[in-house]
Design a protein around this motif. Structure first.
Motif, mmCIF file in Angstrom:
data_model
loop_
_atom_site.group_PDB
_atom_site.id
_atom_site.type_symbol
_atom_site.label_atom_id
_atom_site.label_comp_id
_atom_site.label_asym_id
_atom_site.label_seq_id
_atom_site.Cartn_x
_atom_site.Cartn_y
_atom_site.Cartn_z
ATOM 1 N N ASN A 23 -7.627 -12.295 1.210
ATOM 2 C CA ASN A 23 -7.850 -11.079 0.463
ATOM 3 C C ASN A 23 -7.326 -9.632 0.599
ATOM 4 O OD1 ASN A 23 -9.552 -9.098 -0.308
ATOM 5 N ND2 ASN A 23 -11.335 -9.533 0.816
ATOM 6 N N TRP A 24 -6.129 -9.379 -0.480
ATOM 7 C CA TRP A 24 -4.551 -8.304 -0.066
ATOM 8 C C TRP A 24 -5.734 -7.032 -0.149
ATOM 9 C CZ3 TRP A 24 -6.801 -4.041 -2.774
ATOM 10 C CH2 TRP A 24 -7.026 -4.329 -4.324
ATOM 11 N N TYR A 25 -7.131 -6.416 0.242
ATOM 12 C CA TYR A 25 -7.873 -6.032 0.157
ATOM 13 C C TYR A 25 -7.992 -5.827 1.711
ATOM 14 C CZ TYR A 25 -10.821 -1.475 0.342
ATOM 15 O OH TYR A 25 -12.128 -0.757 1.048
ATOM 16 N N ASP A 26 -8.132 -6.799 2.444
ATOM 17 C CA ASP A 26 -8.106 -6.761 3.748
ATOM 18 C C ASP A 26 -6.710 -6.631 4.288
ATOM 19 O OD1 ASP A 26 -10.779 -7.132 3.343
ATOM 20 O OD2 ASP A 26 -10.442 -9.102 3.755
ATOM 21 N N GLU A 27 -5.689 -6.222 3.630
ATOM 22 C CA GLU A 27 -4.179 -6.880 4.138
ATOM 23 C C GLU A 27 -3.658 -4.947 4.108
ATOM 24 O OE1 GLU A 27 -2.352 -9.087 2.335
ATOM 25 O OE2 GLU A 27 -2.977 -11.006 3.572
ATOM 26 N N LEU A 28 -4.364 -4.130 2.951
ATOM 27 C CA LEU A 28 -4.199 -2.341 3.200
ATOM 28 C C LEU A 28 -4.447 -1.935 4.506
ATOM 29 C CD1 LEU A 28 -6.067 -1.871 -0.297
ATOM 30 C CD2 LEU A 28 -3.445 -2.668 0.278
ATOM 31 N N SER A 29 -3.556 -0.516 4.372
ATOM 32 C CA SER A 29 -3.777 -0.236 5.701
ATOM 33 C C SER A 29 -4.947 0.701 5.341
ATOM 34 C CB SER A 29 -2.304 1.352 5.749
ATOM 35 O OG SER A 29 -2.646 2.118 4.082
ATOM 36 N N GLU A 30 -5.375 1.773 6.357
ATOM 37 C CA GLU A 30 -6.611 2.590 6.416
ATOM 38 C C GLU A 30 -6.642 3.865 5.149
ATOM 39 O OE1 GLU A 30 -9.658 1.432 7.481
ATOM 40 O OE2 GLU A 30 -8.747 0.051 7.556
ATOM 41 N N SER A 31 -5.293 4.947 4.927
ATOM 42 C CA SER A 31 -5.234 5.370 4.062
ATOM 43 C C SER A 31 -5.051 4.617 2.659
ATOM 44 C CB SER A 31 -3.659 5.865 4.894
ATOM 45 O OG SER A 31 -2.380 5.602 4.335
ATOM 46 N N GLU A 32 -4.488 3.451 2.689
ATOM 47 C CA GLU A 32 -4.573 2.798 1.368
ATOM 48 C C GLU A 32 -5.915 2.673 0.742
ATOM 49 O OE1 GLU A 32 -0.532 0.414 0.931
ATOM 50 O OE2 GLU A 32 -1.673 -0.159 2.345
ATOM 51 N N LYS A 33 -6.757 2.033 1.878
ATOM 52 C CA LYS A 33 -8.213 1.776 1.291
ATOM 53 C C LYS A 33 -8.639 2.877 1.178
ATOM 54 C CE LYS A 33 -8.669 -2.520 3.741
ATOM 55 N NZ LYS A 33 -9.327 -3.076 5.032
ATOM 56 N N ALA A 34 -8.773 3.957 1.554
ATOM 57 C CA ALA A 34 -8.861 5.783 1.513
ATOM 58 C C ALA A 34 -8.425 6.403 -0.115
ATOM 59 C CB ALA A 34 -8.647 6.552 2.206
ATOM 60 N N GLU A 35 -7.868 5.929 0.038
ATOM 61 C CA GLU A 35 -6.898 6.597 -1.181
ATOM 62 C C GLU A 35 -7.598 6.340 -2.737
ATOM 63 O OE1 GLU A 35 -4.896 8.639 -2.340
ATOM 64 O OE2 GLU A 35 -4.342 9.216 -0.770
ATOM 65 N N ILE A 36 -8.116 4.537 -2.694
ATOM 66 C CA ILE A 36 -8.366 3.320 -3.276
ATOM 67 C C ILE A 36 -9.975 4.180 -3.816
ATOM 68 C CG2 ILE A 36 -8.866 1.481 -3.320
ATOM 69 C CD1 ILE A 36 -6.602 0.187 -2.736
ATOM 70 N N GLN A 37 -10.540 4.666 -2.570
ATOM 71 C CA GLN A 37 -11.658 4.696 -2.487
ATOM 72 C C GLN A 37 -11.768 6.281 -3.080
ATOM 73 O OE1 GLN A 37 -15.049 2.709 -1.556
ATOM 74 N NE2 GLN A 37 -16.279 4.636 -2.676
ATOM 75 N N ILE A 38 -11.089 6.568 -3.036
ATOM 76 C CA ILE A 38 -11.288 8.310 -3.562
ATOM 77 C C ILE A 38 -11.215 7.889 -4.905
ATOM 78 C CG2 ILE A 38 -9.751 10.327 -4.137
ATOM 79 C CD1 ILE A 38 -8.659 10.606 -1.699
#
Length: 75
Positions: A36-51
């Protein structure tokens, strides 16, 4: 036995399975083991996606058509 031969043998055995619960268990195992590529992202990357998702929900984006018009002179 190499990996490809093992896969082929597994497929042959899978075709013979008649118990739906066995298939459901195998499906769960396969889903759990997929990366699951999403789980491997850093928290900052996940935050950018959410933005970006939040902006898209609000309509704060430029359409593909508009981007293509803008950059057509370089294409």
């Amino acid at each position: 036995m190499n990996l490809e031969a093992r896969k082929y043998q597994f497929i042959q055995e899978l075709v013979k399975v008649e118990d739906e619960s066995v298939l459901e268990k195998l499906e769960l195992i396969l889903k759990e083991n997929q990366n699951n590529w999403y789980d491997e992202l850093s928290e900052s990357e996940k935050a950018e996606i959410q933005i970006g998702l939040d902006q898209a929900e609000k309509g704060e984006f430029t359409s593909h058509e508009d981007v293509m018009k803008r950059f057509s002179k370089w294409h």
